[in-house]
Design a protein around this motif. Sequence first.
Motif, PDB file in Angstrom:
ATOM      1  N   ARG A 358       0.827  -1.212   0.000  1.00 30.73           N
ATOM      2  CA  ARG A 358       0.000   0.000   0.000  1.00 30.73           C
ATOM      3  C   ARG A 358       0.858   1.258   0.000  1.00 30.73           C
ATOM      4  O   ARG A 358       0.398   2.332  -0.390  1.00 30.73           O
ATOM      5  CB  ARG A 358      -0.920   0.009   1.221  1.00 30.73           C
ATOM      6  CG  ARG A 358      -1.909  -1.150   1.276  1.00 30.73           C
ATOM      7  CD  ARG A 358      -2.655  -1.150   2.601  1.00 30.73           C
ATOM      8  NE  ARG A 358      -1.736  -1.266   3.730  1.00 30.73           N
ATOM      9  CZ  ARG A 358      -2.117  -1.213   5.005  1.00 30.73           C
ATOM     10  NH1 ARG A 358      -3.399  -1.046   5.302  1.00 30.73           N
ATOM     11  NH2 ARG A 358      -1.229  -1.321   5.973  1.00 30.73           N
ATOM     12  N   VAL A 359       2.088   1.118   0.444  1.00 30.55           N
ATOM     13  CA  VAL A 359       3.016   2.254   0.463  1.00 30.55           C
ATOM     14  C   VAL A 359       3.756   2.336  -0.864  1.00 30.55           C
ATOM     15  O   VAL A 359       3.885   3.416  -1.456  1.00 30.55           O
ATOM     16  CB  VAL A 359       4.008   2.125   1.635  1.00 30.55           C
ATOM     17  CG1 VAL A 359       4.999   3.288   1.621  1.00 30.55           C
ATOM     18  CG2 VAL A 359       3.258   2.053   2.962  1.00 30.55           C
ATOM     19  N   HIS A 360       4.219   1.199  -1.341  1.00 32.30           N
ATOM     20  CA  HIS A 360       4.991   1.131  -2.590  1.00 32.30           C
ATOM     21  C   HIS A 360       4.455  -0.031  -3.437  1.00 32.30           C
ATOM     22  O   HIS A 360       4.879  -1.175  -3.246  1.00 32.30           O
ATOM     23  CB  HIS A 360       6.477   0.923  -2.306  1.00 32.30           C
ATOM     24  CG  HIS A 360       7.105   1.996  -1.473  1.00 32.30           C
ATOM     25  ND1 HIS A 360       7.233   3.288  -1.914  1.00 32.30           N
ATOM     26  CD2 HIS A 360       7.635   1.967  -0.227  1.00 32.30           C
ATOM     27  CE1 HIS A 360       7.822   4.019  -0.990  1.00 32.30           C
ATOM     28  NE2 HIS A 360       8.069   3.244   0.051  1.00 32.30           N
ATOM     29  N   PRO A 361       3.510   0.218  -4.361  1.00 36.48           N
ATOM     30  CA  PRO A 361       2.969  -0.880  -5.174  1.00 36.48           C
ATOM     31  C   PRO A 361       4.021  -1.659  -5.942  1.00 36.48           C
ATOM     32  O   PRO A 361       3.780  -2.810  -6.318  1.00 36.48           O
ATOM     33  CB  PRO A 361       2.007  -0.153  -6.132  1.00 36.48           C
ATOM     34  CG  PRO A 361       1.602   1.069  -5.396  1.00 36.48           C
ATOM     35  CD  PRO A 361       2.822   1.490  -4.629  1.00 36.48           C
ATOM     36  N   ARG A 362       5.216  -1.079  -6.144  1.00 37.87           N
ATOM     37  CA  ARG A 362       6.264  -1.823  -6.843  1.00 37.87           C
ATOM     38  C   ARG A 362       6.665  -3.085  -6.091  1.00 37.87           C
ATOM     39  O   ARG A 362       7.244  -4.015  -6.674  1.00 37.87           O
ATOM     40  CB  ARG A 362       7.487  -0.939  -7.065  1.00 37.87           C
ATOM     41  CG  ARG A 362       8.192  -0.490  -5.789  1.00 37.87           C
ATOM     42  CD  ARG A 362       9.455   0.321  -6.085  1.00 37.87           C
ATOM     43  NE  ARG A 362      10.116   0.754  -4.867  1.00 37.87           N
ATOM     44  CZ  ARG A 362       9.864   1.876  -4.227  1.00 37.87           C
ATOM     45  NH1 ARG A 362       8.929   2.693  -4.705  1.00 37.87           N
ATOM     46  NH2 ARG A 362      10.501   2.203  -3.120  1.00 37.87           N
ATOM     47  N   VAL A 363       6.379  -3.125  -4.783  1.00 35.93           N
ATOM     48  CA  VAL A 363       6.660  -4.324  -3.984  1.00 35.93           C
ATOM     49  C   VAL A 363       5.954  -5.540  -4.571  1.00 35.93           C
ATOM     50  O   VAL A 363       6.436  -6.675  -4.454  1.00 35.93           O
ATOM     51  CB  VAL A 363       6.225  -4.094  -2.516  1.00 35.93           C
ATOM     52  CG1 VAL A 363       6.306  -5.372  -1.696  1.00 35.93           C
ATOM     53  CG2 VAL A 363       7.063  -2.996  -1.878  1.00 35.93           C
ATOM     54  N   LEU A 364       4.810  -5.307  -5.237  1.00 37.09           N
ATOM     55  CA  LEU A 364       4.041  -6.404  -5.825  1.00 37.09           C
ATOM     56  C   LEU A 364       4.821  -7.153  -6.901  1.00 37.09           C
ATOM     57  O   LEU A 364       4.453  -8.264  -7.280  1.00 37.09           O
ATOM     58  CB  LEU A 364       2.739  -5.874  -6.428  1.00 37.09           C
ATOM     59  CG  LEU A 364       1.744  -5.215  -5.468  1.00 37.09           C
ATOM     60  CD1 LEU A 364       0.592  -4.600  -6.246  1.00 37.09           C
ATOM     61  CD2 LEU A 364       1.230  -6.214  -4.443  1.00 37.09           C
ATOM     62  N   ARG A 365       5.905  -6.557  -7.387  1.00 39.20           N
ATOM     63  CA  ARG A 365       6.670  -7.209  -8.464  1.00 39.20           C
ATOM     64  C   ARG A 365       7.445  -8.437  -7.983  1.00 39.20           C
ATOM     65  O   ARG A 365       7.827  -9.269  -8.804  1.00 39.20           O
ATOM     66  CB  ARG A 365       7.644  -6.212  -9.101  1.00 39.20           C
ATOM     67  CG  ARG A 365       6.947  -5.077  -9.817  1.00 39.20           C
ATOM     68  CD  ARG A 365       7.886  -4.261 -10.684  1.00 39.20           C
ATOM     69  NE  ARG A 365       7.147  -3.181 -11.337  1.00 39.20           N
ATOM     70  CZ  ARG A 365       6.448  -3.337 -12.455  1.00 39.20           C
ATOM     71  NH1 ARG A 365       6.396  -4.516 -13.041  1.00 39.20           N
ATOM     72  NH2 ARG A 365       5.785  -2.311 -12.973  1.00 39.20           N
ATOM     73  N   GLU A 366       7.670  -8.554  -6.696  1.00 37.04           N
ATOM     74  CA  GLU A 366       8.515  -9.655  -6.227  1.00 37.04           C
ATOM     75  C   GLU A 366       7.895 -10.346  -5.020  1.00 37.04           C
ATOM     76  O   GLU A 366       8.358 -10.208  -3.887  1.00 37.04           O
ATOM     77  CB  GLU A 366       9.918  -9.145  -5.894  1.00 37.04           C
ATOM     78  CG  GLU A 366      10.665  -8.627  -7.112  1.00 37.04           C
ATOM     79  CD  GLU A 366      12.122  -8.296  -6.811  1.00 37.04           C
ATOM     80  OE1 GLU A 366      12.561  -8.502  -5.669  1.00 37.04           O
ATOM     81  OE2 GLU A 366      12.804  -7.825  -7.741  1.00 37.04           O
ATOM     82  N   PRO A 367       6.804 -11.102  -5.242  1.00 39.52           N
ATOM     83  CA  PRO A 367       6.250 -11.871  -4.129  1.00 39.52           C
ATOM     84  C   PRO A 367       7.245 -12.932  -3.669  1.00 39.52           C
ATOM     85  O   PRO A 367       7.965 -13.521  -4.482  1.00 39.52           O
ATOM     86  CB  PRO A 367       4.999 -12.515  -4.732  1.00 39.52           C
ATOM     87  CG  PRO A 367       5.255 -12.550  -6.208  1.00 39.52           C
ATOM     88  CD  PRO A 367       6.093 -11.340  -6.506  1.00 39.52           C
ATOM     89  N   THR A 368       7.287 -13.151  -2.368  1.00 41.14           N
ATOM     90  CA  THR A 368       8.204 -14.170  -1.840  1.00 41.14           C
ATOM     91  C   THR A 368       7.532 -15.527  -1.709  1.00 41.14           C
ATOM     92  O   THR A 368       8.218 -16.553  -1.625  1.00 41.14           O
ATOM     93  CB  THR A 368       8.751 -13.737  -0.478  1.00 41.14           C
ATOM     94  OG1 THR A 368       7.663 -13.448   0.409  1.00 41.14           O
ATOM     95  CG2 THR A 368       9.598 -12.478  -0.618  1.00 41.14           C
ATOM     96  N   LEU A 369       6.207 -15.539  -1.705  1.00 40.91           N
ATOM     97  CA  LEU A 369       5.456 -16.788  -1.569  1.00 40.91           C
ATOM     98  C   LEU A 369       4.091 -16.608  -2.190  1.00 40.91           C
ATOM     99  O   LEU A 369       3.457 -15.557  -2.043  1.00 40.91           O
ATOM    100  CB  LEU A 369       5.293 -17.163  -0.087  1.00 40.91           C
ATOM    101  CG  LEU A 369       4.332 -18.316   0.213  1.00 40.91           C
ATOM    102  CD1 LEU A 369       4.959 -19.650  -0.217  1.00 40.91           C
ATOM    103  CD2 LEU A 369       3.973 -18.357   1.695  1.00 40.91           C
ATOM    104  N   VAL A 370       3.621 -17.632  -2.893  1.00 43.51           N
ATOM    105  CA  VAL A 370       2.256 -17.677  -3.412  1.00 43.51           C
ATOM    106  C   VAL A 370       1.627 -18.983  -2.953  1.00 43.51           C
ATOM    107  O   VAL A 370       2.254 -20.048  -3.074  1.00 43.51           O
ATOM    108  CB  VAL A 370       2.238 -17.602  -4.959  1.00 43.51           C
ATOM    109  CG1 VAL A 370       0.821 -17.779  -5.485  1.00 43.51           C
ATOM    110  CG2 VAL A 370       2.827 -16.287  -5.449  1.00 43.51           C
ATOM    111  N   VAL A 371       0.432 -18.907  -2.415  1.00 41.31           N
ATOM    112  CA  VAL A 371      -0.349 -20.106  -2.131  1.00 41.31           C
ATOM    113  C   VAL A 371      -1.562 -20.061  -3.047  1.00 41.31           C
ATOM    114  O   VAL A 371      -2.442 -19.206  -2.893  1.00 41.31           O
ATOM    115  CB  VAL A 371      -0.774 -20.189  -0.659  1.00 41.31           C
ATOM    116  CG1 VAL A 371      -1.656 -21.417  -0.431  1.00 41.31           C
ATOM    117  CG2 VAL A 371       0.444 -20.252   0.256  1.00 41.31           C
ATOM    118  N   ALA A 372      -1.606 -20.940  -4.033  1.00 33.46           N
ATOM    119  CA  ALA A 372      -2.646 -20.939  -5.061  1.00 33.46           C
ATOM    120  C   ALA A 372      -3.512 -22.182  -4.895  1.00 33.46           C
ATOM    121  O   ALA A 372      -3.071 -23.299  -5.173  1.00 33.46           O
ATOM    122  CB  ALA A 372      -2.033 -20.912  -6.453  1.00 33.46           C
ATOM    123  N   GLY A 373      -4.718 -21.997  -4.405  1.00 34.85           N
ATOM    124  CA  GLY A 373      -5.600 -23.137  -4.208  1.00 34.85           C
ATOM    125  C   GLY A 373      -5.033 -24.146  -3.237  1.00 34.85           C
ATOM    126  O   GLY A 373      -5.222 -25.347  -3.407  1.00 34.85           O
ATOM    127  N   GLY A 374      -4.333 -23.644  -2.222  1.00 36.55           N
ATOM    128  CA  GLY A 374      -3.757 -24.528  -1.211  1.00 36.55           C
ATOM    129  C   GLY A 374      -2.390 -25.068  -1.539  1.00 36.55           C
ATOM    130  O   GLY A 374      -1.784 -25.779  -0.729  1.00 36.55           O
TER     131      GLY A 374
END
Length: 383
Positions: A358-374
């Motif tokens: 919310r402070v820096h949307p550029r952070v969205l470019r490098e997720p460290t973890l994704v949980v997709a459908g478990g």
Amino acid sequence: MTGPVASQSLDAGPWRIRGTALPGGDPVEWYLHDGRLTTAPVPGARDLGDGGWLLPGLMDAHCHVGIGRGSRGVGREECLAQARLERDRGVLLIRDCGVPVDTRGLDAVAGLPRIIRAGQHLARPKRYLRELGLALDDPAQLPEAVEEQARAGDGWVKLVGDWIDRSVGDLAPLWDDDILVEAIARAHAAGARVTAHVFGEDALPGLLRAGIDCIEHGTGLTAETIDMMRSRGTALVPTLINIANFPEIADGATRYPDYARHMRALHARLGETMRAVVDAGIPVYSGTDAGGMIDHGRIVDEVEALAAAGLGAEGAVAAASWRGRRWLTGADKSNPGLYGVDRADARADLVLYPEDPRVHPRVLREPTLVVAGGVPVIPAVPA
């Protein structure tokens, strides 16, 4: 420049996840076990994320998994590659917004985004991109076709509201107002919402009076039609990174100078249009129009464009995450909260980031973890 590092799917766990959950900003400790999230401690759980910022997954409400370069349908392997790329960028909910191929087989593949399908584009002969839509010979066929697409889709139907009419050399509506009234009423009776591709001005009043639920692109919005959208609660998915291509489209339309001038004018006033939309309180949501001219995996570009267009950082992240997900899924049994914690029937979707987006949307470019459908995934990132 080298390609992306391959993403890595982790084992089923159990895992423990700690972080700050948005939008509330509350510290949480969750456990991922048997494909779902719970607050109940699970013996033997390993740390999957210990600190960071959690989102319930990004949403792309105008994404064409199943369309590739040249605006043509693609095969299963390319569909899988597109879906995985979207997931690795944090997109866990997609409205396909019209594709010419059947992608339902992807639903059986673990660790992919959830896709809400809008069936095929409904258009007229020679009034849309070749091979992508269903071309109706008679406009009177639209209500029945809408009903068919409502039954075939996942609660959405996609119309082509306007396109270049070569006989007049410019953008023009495809449908008469009375046909739209009947068609949209049929969709609503079938429990589906309707959206429409609209670039210009002239198609908007008829679509809005007919009760359409969403407008795609919306570059031709005026003070009058913005007020109509506001009073009706109609949503806008502006696809700003696609509108950036309007000058290029105009450059290629040398045979149709009126159309080319129109496209350039729509592009030139985009900033003014979006400011008016935001000031009016129109609900705006993220959509990239990936497929065709737009590469998949560009959701963060769209979030940054929305922020710059007047939504601000937090508003743009909300439009692409918690607020957008609530709008797209609806407040029913299929939407058991943003994260579905402690719901046995809930799909576990979340993305972990090292800083507050919310402070820096550029952070969205490098997720460290994704949980997709478990399924926990360490996402691929550019090398």
